[in-house]
Design a protein around this motif. Structure first.
Motif, PDB file in Angstrom:
ATOM      1  N   UNK A 159       0.841  -1.210   0.000  1.00 13.26           N
ATOM      2  CA  UNK A 159       0.000   0.000   0.000  1.00 13.26           C
ATOM      3  C   UNK A 159       0.872   1.255   0.000  1.00 13.26           C
ATOM      4  N   UNK A 160       1.867   1.289   0.878  1.00  7.90           N
ATOM      5  CA  UNK A 160       2.771   2.452   0.909  1.00  7.90           C
ATOM      6  C   UNK A 160       3.610   2.519  -0.376  1.00  7.90           C
ATOM      7  N   UNK A 161       4.078   1.346  -0.829  1.00  8.65           N
ATOM      8  CA  UNK A 161       4.916   1.297  -2.035  1.00  8.65           C
ATOM      9  C   UNK A 161       4.167   1.782  -3.270  1.00  8.65           C
ATOM     10  N   UNK A 162       2.868   1.472  -3.328  1.00  7.42           N
ATOM     11  CA  UNK A 162       2.079   1.864  -4.506  1.00  7.42           C
ATOM     12  C   UNK A 162       2.065   3.381  -4.673  1.00  7.42           C
ATOM     13  N   UNK A 163       2.011   4.103  -3.560  1.00  4.64           N
ATOM     14  CA  UNK A 163       1.967   5.564  -3.698  1.00  4.64           C
ATOM     15  C   UNK A 163       3.329   6.117  -4.115  1.00  4.64           C
ATOM     16  N   UNK A 164       4.392   5.352  -3.865  1.00  9.72           N
ATOM     17  CA  UNK A 164       5.721   5.787  -4.328  1.00  9.72           C
ATOM     18  C   UNK A 164       5.829   5.566  -5.844  1.00  9.72           C
ATOM     19  N   UNK A 165       5.464   4.374  -6.316  1.00 11.44           N
ATOM     20  CA  UNK A 165       5.594   4.129  -7.769  1.00 11.44           C
ATOM     21  C   UNK A 165       4.594   4.972  -8.560  1.00 11.44           C
ATOM     22  N   UNK A 166       3.465   5.333  -7.904  1.00 20.10           N
ATOM     23  CA  UNK A 166       2.445   6.136  -8.602  1.00 20.10           C
ATOM     24  C   UNK A 166       2.949   7.553  -8.893  1.00 20.10           C
ATOM     25  N   UNK A 167       4.014   7.960  -8.199  1.00 25.31           N
ATOM     26  CA  UNK A 167       4.560   9.300  -8.439  1.00 25.31           C
ATOM     27  C   UNK A 167       5.562   9.284  -9.597  1.00 25.31           C
ATOM     28  N   UNK A 168       5.835   8.101 -10.147  1.00 23.47           N
ATOM     29  CA  UNK A 168       6.796   7.953 -11.249  1.00 23.47           C
ATOM     30  C   UNK A 168       6.058   8.184 -12.578  1.00 23.47           C
ATOM     31  N   UNK A 169       6.429   9.261 -13.256  1.00 26.21           N
ATOM     32  CA  UNK A 169       5.660   9.636 -14.460  1.00 26.21           C
ATOM     33  C   UNK A 169       5.782   8.594 -15.572  1.00 26.21           C
ATOM     34  N   UNK A 170       6.924   7.878 -15.629  1.00 26.73           N
ATOM     35  CA  UNK A 170       7.090   6.851 -16.672  1.00 26.73           C
ATOM     36  C   UNK A 170       6.133   5.679 -16.432  1.00 26.73           C
ATOM     37  N   UNK A 171       5.958   5.369 -15.162  1.00 25.25           N
ATOM     38  CA  UNK A 171       5.006   4.302 -14.800  1.00 25.25           C
ATOM     39  C   UNK A 171       3.593   4.745 -15.173  1.00 25.25           C
ATOM     40  N   UNK A 172       3.289   5.987 -14.861  1.00 25.56           N
ATOM     41  CA  UNK A 172       1.932   6.486 -15.124  1.00 25.56           C
ATOM     42  C   UNK A 172       1.621   6.465 -16.612  1.00 25.56           C
ATOM     43  N   UNK A 173       2.572   6.905 -17.411  1.00 26.04           N
ATOM     44  CA  UNK A 173       2.328   6.949 -18.862  1.00 26.04           C
ATOM     45  C   UNK A 173       1.925   5.557 -19.355  1.00 26.04           C
ATOM     46  N   UNK A 174       2.655   4.554 -18.903  1.00 25.96           N
ATOM     47  CA  UNK A 174       2.376   3.201 -19.382  1.00 25.96           C
ATOM     48  C   UNK A 174       1.027   2.693 -18.861  1.00 25.96           C
ATOM     49  N   UNK A 175       0.773   2.897 -17.570  1.00 24.09           N
ATOM     50  CA  UNK A 175      -0.484   2.376 -17.012  1.00 24.09           C
ATOM     51  C   UNK A 175      -1.703   3.118 -17.571  1.00 24.09           C
ATOM     52  N   UNK A 176      -1.545   4.401 -17.839  1.00 24.55           N
ATOM     53  CA  UNK A 176      -2.659   5.156 -18.437  1.00 24.55           C
ATOM     54  C   UNK A 176      -2.995   4.581 -19.818  1.00 24.55           C
ATOM     55  N   UNK A 177      -1.950   4.221 -20.561  1.00 25.10           N
ATOM     56  CA  UNK A 177      -2.173   3.588 -21.883  1.00 25.10           C
ATOM     57  C   UNK A 177      -2.987   2.306 -21.728  1.00 25.10           C
ATOM     58  N   UNK A 178      -2.602   1.494 -20.748  1.00 23.53           N
ATOM     59  CA  UNK A 178      -3.325   0.230 -20.517  1.00 23.53           C
ATOM     60  C   UNK A 178      -4.774   0.505 -20.111  1.00 23.53           C
ATOM     61  N   UNK A 179      -4.952   1.541 -19.286  1.00 28.56           N
ATOM     62  CA  UNK A 179      -6.308   1.851 -18.812  1.00 28.56           C
ATOM     63  C   UNK A 179      -7.186   2.297 -19.973  1.00 28.56           C
ATOM     64  N   UNK A 180      -6.624   3.111 -20.855  1.00 34.86           N
ATOM     65  CA  UNK A 180      -7.421   3.567 -22.009  1.00 34.86           C
ATOM     66  C   UNK A 180      -7.733   2.395 -22.937  1.00 34.86           C
ATOM     67  N   UNK A 181      -6.748   1.523 -23.098  1.00 37.20           N
ATOM     68  CA  UNK A 181      -6.986   0.362 -23.969  1.00 37.20           C
ATOM     69  C   UNK A 181      -8.085  -0.521 -23.375  1.00 37.20           C
ATOM     70  N   UNK A 182      -8.074  -0.652 -22.055  1.00 37.50           N
ATOM     71  CA  UNK A 182      -9.077  -1.507 -21.395  1.00 37.50           C
ATOM     72  C   UNK A 182     -10.486  -0.948 -21.571  1.00 37.50           C
ATOM     73  N   UNK A 183     -10.580   0.354 -21.797  1.00 39.77           N
ATOM     74  CA  UNK A 183     -11.904   0.989 -21.893  1.00 39.77           C
ATOM     75  C   UNK A 183     -12.468   0.968 -23.309  1.00 39.77           C
ATOM     76  N   UNK A 184     -11.629   0.626 -24.281  1.00 39.97           N
ATOM     77  CA  UNK A 184     -12.045   0.692 -25.688  1.00 39.97           C
ATOM     78  C   UNK A 184     -13.355  -0.060 -25.931  1.00 39.97           C
TER      79      UNK A 184
END
Ligand code: DC
Length: 292
Positions: A88-113
């Protein structure tokens, strides 16, 4: 149709989103679980969570999917494993990494197609799905959020002092709100709902009402546009108005088609963009804070 539910931890977002999705017959996307999965994978491989490049590299190689609302990471079901305090604590650390966000946002948009989806997280309405038809921002007092988390853990047989949870929650809130990339904040067009004094059932019923109203408007537009014009209080629309709402001209003079979301927005009566329960004292719309 996309429905987004954002807000800080402990507001009941996940339960509300899952229940709402099931009642509407929509799919449900738990984006927090994706950040948790990355933190979990890093911890398993002894990757330093603050090592931005290594974490980003792992994110690109990780295979994340949801099967029956269970999170599968590289063929392993990690749904329970990602709920622990360290992840839980670690997730908020990786969530601040913009490179991680870019990739996960792509996956989230693809999942919504092509899907009807209820998506919950921190940035779903503000960044990932800016054209979502319905946006909610769910909040609750920090003390109540920590109390809910304590009850949730207790139900799983874990006894954690409330003060510890409160302190951890403050740290996470602070990290989620202050990161430069997609910080936790409501989208400008989100309905802000304070659930401190509400049950999950209250919140789901309220959200469901709003979504159903929007669907009615959205489908009704095709049946009788003049009725929509009446509802919107803008006077009668002409056929030309309707065409203009659908197609607009770009700055270069070329005609460009407008998305269905823009058309819908053009017809959305302003009184329905806010709560049908507006006078209800349980709803403190338009302001929010993660502090007491
Ligand atoms: O909702 P949650 O507690 O499962 O989220 C885990 C962490 O991931 C939390 O620190 C916030 C972050 N998060 C995020 O930054 N963006 C999202 N869309 C979802 C979660």
């Amino acid at each position: 149709m996309i429905v987004t539910i954002d807000g800080p931890a402990g507001t009941g977002k996940s339960t509300v989103a899952r229940t709402l999705a099931s009642r509407l017959g929509f799919e449900f996307l738990n984006t927090g679980a994706m950040y948790r999965a990355i933190a979990y994978a890093c911890l398993q491989r002894d990757i330093e969570l603050t090592d931005a490049d290594s974490v980003a590299d792992l994110t690109r190689r990780a295979e994340i999917s949801f099967v029956n609302n269970r999170l599968i990471l590289d063929d392993l079901d990690v749904t329970e494993a990602i709920q622990g305090q360290i992840v839980t604590q670690g997730a908020s650390v990786v969530a601040a990494n913009s490179l991680v966000r870019v990739h996960l946002v792509e996956l989230q948009r693809a999942a919504a197609q092509g899907k009807n989806l209820v998506s919950e997280g921190r940035d779903q309405g503000s960044v990932v799905f800016p054209h979502a038809e319905c946006k909610f921002f769910l909040t609750a007092s920090p003390a109540e959020r920590a109390r809910r988390r304590q009850a949730e853990l207790q139900a799983k047989g874990q006894v954690v002092p409330w003060a510890d949870l409160y302190r951890d929650q403050e740290t996470r809130d602070q990290r989620d709100e202050s990161r430069t990339c997609s910080p936790l904040k409501p989208a400008l067009d989100a309905s802000i709902v304070d659930s401190t004094l509400m049950t999950v059932e209250d919140v789901v019923t309220y959200f469901q009402q709003i979504v159903l109203q929007r669907i009615k408007i959205w489908t009704g537009r095709f049946v009788c546009p003049s009725r929509m014009a009446f509802l919107s209080g803008r006077g009668m629309r002409t056929r030309a108005d309707d065409t203009n709402a659908r197609d607009s001209t770009s700055p270069t003079g070329k005609r460009k088609s407008t998305s269905p979301h823009d058309v819908q927005r053009a017809y959305l009566p302003s009184e329905l963009t806010t709560s049908p329960l507006r006078g209800d004292p349980r709803f403190h719309c338009r302001t929010w804070s993660t502090r007491e």
